[in-house]
Design an enzyme around this catalytic site. Sequence first.
Site, PDB file in Angstrom:
ATOM      1  N   THR A 133      -0.047   6.371  -6.086  1.00 38.37           N
ATOM      2  CA  THR A 133      -0.165   4.990  -6.551  1.00 38.37           C
ATOM      3  C   THR A 133       0.968   4.112  -6.018  1.00 38.37           C
ATOM      4  O   THR A 133       2.065   4.613  -5.736  1.00 38.37           O
ATOM      5  CB  THR A 133      -0.128   4.979  -8.101  1.00 38.37           C
ATOM      6  OG1 THR A 133       0.064   3.653  -8.558  1.00 38.37           O
ATOM      7  CG2 THR A 133       1.024   5.822  -8.640  1.00 38.37           C
ATOM      8  N   ASP A 134       0.706   2.808  -5.937  1.00 36.56           N
ATOM      9  CA  ASP A 134       1.781   1.874  -5.551  1.00 36.56           C
ATOM     10  C   ASP A 134       2.836   1.756  -6.650  1.00 36.56           C
ATOM     11  O   ASP A 134       3.925   1.235  -6.419  1.00 36.56           O
ATOM     12  CB  ASP A 134       1.205   0.489  -5.203  1.00 36.56           C
ATOM     13  CG  ASP A 134       0.467  -0.184  -6.354  1.00 36.56           C
ATOM     14  OD1 ASP A 134       0.263   0.455  -7.409  1.00 36.56           O
ATOM     15  OD2 ASP A 134       0.078  -1.372  -6.197  1.00 36.56           O
ATOM     16  N   TYR A 158       4.357   7.357 -16.372  1.00 36.57           N
ATOM     17  CA  TYR A 158       3.269   7.639 -15.421  1.00 36.57           C
ATOM     18  C   TYR A 158       3.780   7.568 -13.987  1.00 36.57           C
ATOM     19  O   TYR A 158       3.617   8.507 -13.201  1.00 36.57           O
ATOM     20  CB  TYR A 158       2.116   6.644 -15.627  1.00 36.57           C
ATOM     21  CG  TYR A 158       1.135   6.587 -14.466  1.00 36.57           C
ATOM     22  CD1 TYR A 158       0.323   7.688 -14.168  1.00 36.57           C
ATOM     23  CD2 TYR A 158       1.024   5.444 -13.656  1.00 36.57           C
ATOM     24  CE1 TYR A 158      -0.577   7.643 -13.097  1.00 36.57           C
ATOM     25  CE2 TYR A 158       0.135   5.401 -12.593  1.00 36.57           C
ATOM     26  CZ  TYR A 158      -0.672   6.498 -12.313  1.00 36.57           C
ATOM     27  OH  TYR A 158      -1.548   6.456 -11.253  1.00 36.57           O
ATOM     28  N   LYS A 162       4.162  10.462 -10.993  1.00 39.08           N
ATOM     29  CA  LYS A 162       3.489  10.390  -9.682  1.00 39.08           C
ATOM     30  C   LYS A 162       4.530  10.394  -8.555  1.00 39.08           C
ATOM     31  O   LYS A 162       4.324  11.019  -7.509  1.00 39.08           O
ATOM     32  CB  LYS A 162       2.622   9.128  -9.585  1.00 39.08           C
ATOM     33  CG  LYS A 162       1.419   9.092 -10.507  1.00 39.08           C
ATOM     34  CD  LYS A 162       0.352  10.131 -10.187  1.00 39.08           C
ATOM     35  CE  LYS A 162      -0.365   9.890  -8.874  1.00 39.08           C
ATOM     36  NZ  LYS A 162      -1.457  10.866  -8.667  1.00 39.08           N
TER      37      LYS A 162
HETATM   38  P1  NAD Z   1      -9.041   9.190 -14.046  1.00 43.83           P
HETATM   39  O1  NAD Z   1      -8.149   9.276 -15.228  1.00 43.83           O
HETATM   40  O2  NAD Z   1     -10.281   8.374 -14.119  1.00 43.83           O
HETATM   41  O3  NAD Z   1      -9.494  10.666 -13.621  1.00 43.83           O
HETATM   42  C1  NAD Z   1      -8.607  11.754 -13.616  1.00 43.83           C
HETATM   43  C2  NAD Z   1      -9.438  13.030 -13.498  1.00 43.83           C
HETATM   44  O4  NAD Z   1      -8.528  14.135 -13.443  1.00 43.83           O
HETATM   45  C3  NAD Z   1     -10.364  13.270 -14.696  1.00 43.83           C
HETATM   46  O5  NAD Z   1     -11.646  13.663 -14.248  1.00 43.83           O
HETATM   47  C4  NAD Z   1      -9.672  14.397 -15.458  1.00 43.83           C
HETATM   48  O6  NAD Z   1     -10.593  15.228 -16.164  1.00 43.83           O
HETATM   49  C5  NAD Z   1      -8.981  15.155 -14.330  1.00 43.83           C
HETATM   50  N1  NAD Z   1      -7.821  15.905 -14.803  1.00 43.83           N
HETATM   51  C6  NAD Z   1      -6.804  15.460 -15.599  1.00 43.83           C
HETATM   52  N2  NAD Z   1      -5.927  16.452 -15.830  1.00 43.83           N
HETATM   53  C7  NAD Z   1      -6.379  17.548 -15.167  1.00 43.83           C
HETATM   54  C8  NAD Z   1      -5.906  18.876 -15.006  1.00 43.83           C
HETATM   55  N3  NAD Z   1      -4.777  19.281 -15.612  1.00 43.83           N
HETATM   56  N4  NAD Z   1      -6.599  19.724 -14.223  1.00 43.83           N
HETATM   57  C9  NAD Z   1      -7.748  19.331 -13.603  1.00 43.83           C
HETATM   58  N5  NAD Z   1      -8.256  18.089 -13.747  1.00 43.83           N
HETATM   59  C10 NAD Z   1      -7.581  17.215 -14.504  1.00 43.83           C
HETATM   60  O7  NAD Z   1      -8.102   8.731 -12.847  1.00 43.83           O
HETATM   61  P2  NAD Z   1      -8.429   7.788 -11.596  1.00 43.83           P
HETATM   62  O8  NAD Z   1      -8.207   6.390 -11.991  1.00 43.83           O
HETATM   63  O9  NAD Z   1      -9.713   8.200 -10.988  1.00 43.83           O
HETATM   64  O10 NAD Z   1      -7.227   8.194 -10.634  1.00 43.83           O
HETATM   65  C11 NAD Z   1      -7.353   9.310  -9.769  1.00 43.83           C
HETATM   66  C12 NAD Z   1      -6.061   9.482  -8.987  1.00 43.83           C
HETATM   67  O11 NAD Z   1      -5.795   8.312  -8.235  1.00 43.83           O
HETATM   68  C13 NAD Z   1      -4.836   9.730  -9.867  1.00 43.83           C
HETATM   69  O12 NAD Z   1      -4.021  10.679  -9.223  1.00 43.83           O
HETATM   70  C14 NAD Z   1      -4.163   8.368  -9.925  1.00 43.83           C
HETATM   71  O13 NAD Z   1      -2.770   8.509 -10.111  1.00 43.83           O
HETATM   72  C15 NAD Z   1      -4.501   7.822  -8.549  1.00 43.83           C
HETATM   73  N6  NAD Z   1      -4.569   6.356  -8.458  1.00 43.83           N
HETATM   74  C16 NAD Z   1      -5.343   5.650  -9.338  1.00 43.83           C
HETATM   75  C17 NAD Z   1      -5.435   4.270  -9.206  1.00 43.83           C
HETATM   76  C18 NAD Z   1      -6.305   3.447 -10.128  1.00 43.83           C
HETATM   77  O14 NAD Z   1      -6.293   2.219 -10.048  1.00 43.83           O
HETATM   78  N7  NAD Z   1      -7.109   4.040 -10.994  1.00 43.83           N
HETATM   79  C19 NAD Z   1      -4.729   3.611  -8.188  1.00 43.83           C
HETATM   80  C20 NAD Z   1      -3.941   4.380  -7.298  1.00 43.83           C
HETATM   81  C21 NAD Z   1      -3.890   5.757  -7.448  1.00 43.83           C
END
Ligand code: NAD
Length: 352
Positions: A133-134, A158, A162
Amino acid sequence: MSDSNKILITGGAGFIGSHLVRLMVDKYPNYHIYNLDALTYAGNLENLKAVENKDNYTFLHGDICDKNYLEEIFSKYQFDGVIHLAAESHVDRSIEDPDAFAITNVIGTLNLLNACKKHWLDLKDKRFYNVSTDEVYGSLGDTGLFSEDTSYDPRSPYSASKASADHFVRAYFHTYNLPIVISNCSNNYGPEQFPEKLIPLMINNIKKKIELPVYGEGTNVRDWLWVTDHAQAIDLIYHQGKTGETYNIGGNNEWTNIDLVKKLCAIMDQKLNREEGESEKLIRFVKDRAGHDKRYAIDASKIKNELGWEPSIAFDEGFEKTVDWYLHNEKWMEKIISGAYKAYYTKQYKNR
Ligand code: NAD
Ligand code: TYD
């Protein structure tokens, strides 16, 4: 990368992960896509109905913190690559329970790195991709952009978790030559986002005429990117990104929270045949988030210049598609809202 590939995607039942899994299963019939997900509150297999019966897709129900399970699946399936998205992803929850973020986001990532290090004796055509993430870069003032060279300065539990994961991933590249790549992306929006996050939360509240909790004065700024554009960037970086490098991904699309919520209200008034200005009356300025980062904004010129990636759709179009999706998928929302999330949301709201 070779053209037959066994790719482990972690967190594929979440918001971004499910978009990525569907994209890769459809686009690469010669690959096999394994989706490892613990199905926490944020995981939802309904997001994967379109691929669940495809021959090149396998769901693995497991936890990245379970080393024995990782050993079992790495031995059995001999993955060529890992695209790691599994995480605890919500800043507000990280303020309530930082430990859960350290355990999944730091230790879970380390477990995956160790499994790759152990099983990838020949590193040719292997790749570990950390989706980050940013927010690791901290908070900007009124001007400036995060570039790949910006120093890490995480401020929430958080983003600290990360950032720590990113550091471990880079350390495994330098120390053990593990072929890694990292991307740091801005805020995503689109269908199937868990409704604790700003946009689906507001859409649901507007629809039900529940108050709209805007933190502080609503002047914090986020850069919003259509989720499919993120998934396409991940596909591109996985295949063409340079080993050891970082790529920033962003929408060049900054909004203050209050302007974004007002825009949502205006669209929803039209879609729901309400009087102009009716939904805006639901806005409430509530107690600010602790340590609330002021502004995030991304310089995405590296991925544009080196890999030719740019956001594909304008915000107005993506935003309207998003609103339409939530309005047409009431059952998806209701199932989440009526489950365990209801108690969490009620508690959160009372505390503000
Ligand atoms: P989300 O919370 O919607 O999904 C996370 C998924 O990870 C879920 O399906 C959950 O069941 C699974 N999970 C959690 N803990 C787990 C574990 N211990 N073992 C296996 N699975 C597990 O998250 P998202 O918004 O889809 O984000 C996905 C990734 O992208 C993350 O790493 C987040 O940091 C990164 N990210 C998100 C955004 C955003 O805007 N949502 C932006 C940049 C980066
Ligand atoms: P969020 O979707 O939680 O993403 P992040 O914190 O990772 O950027 O929040 C986006 C912005 O919206 C952030 O500045 C916090 C703010 N926000 C509110 O004002 N009210 C809300 O109810 C939520 C969930 C977020």
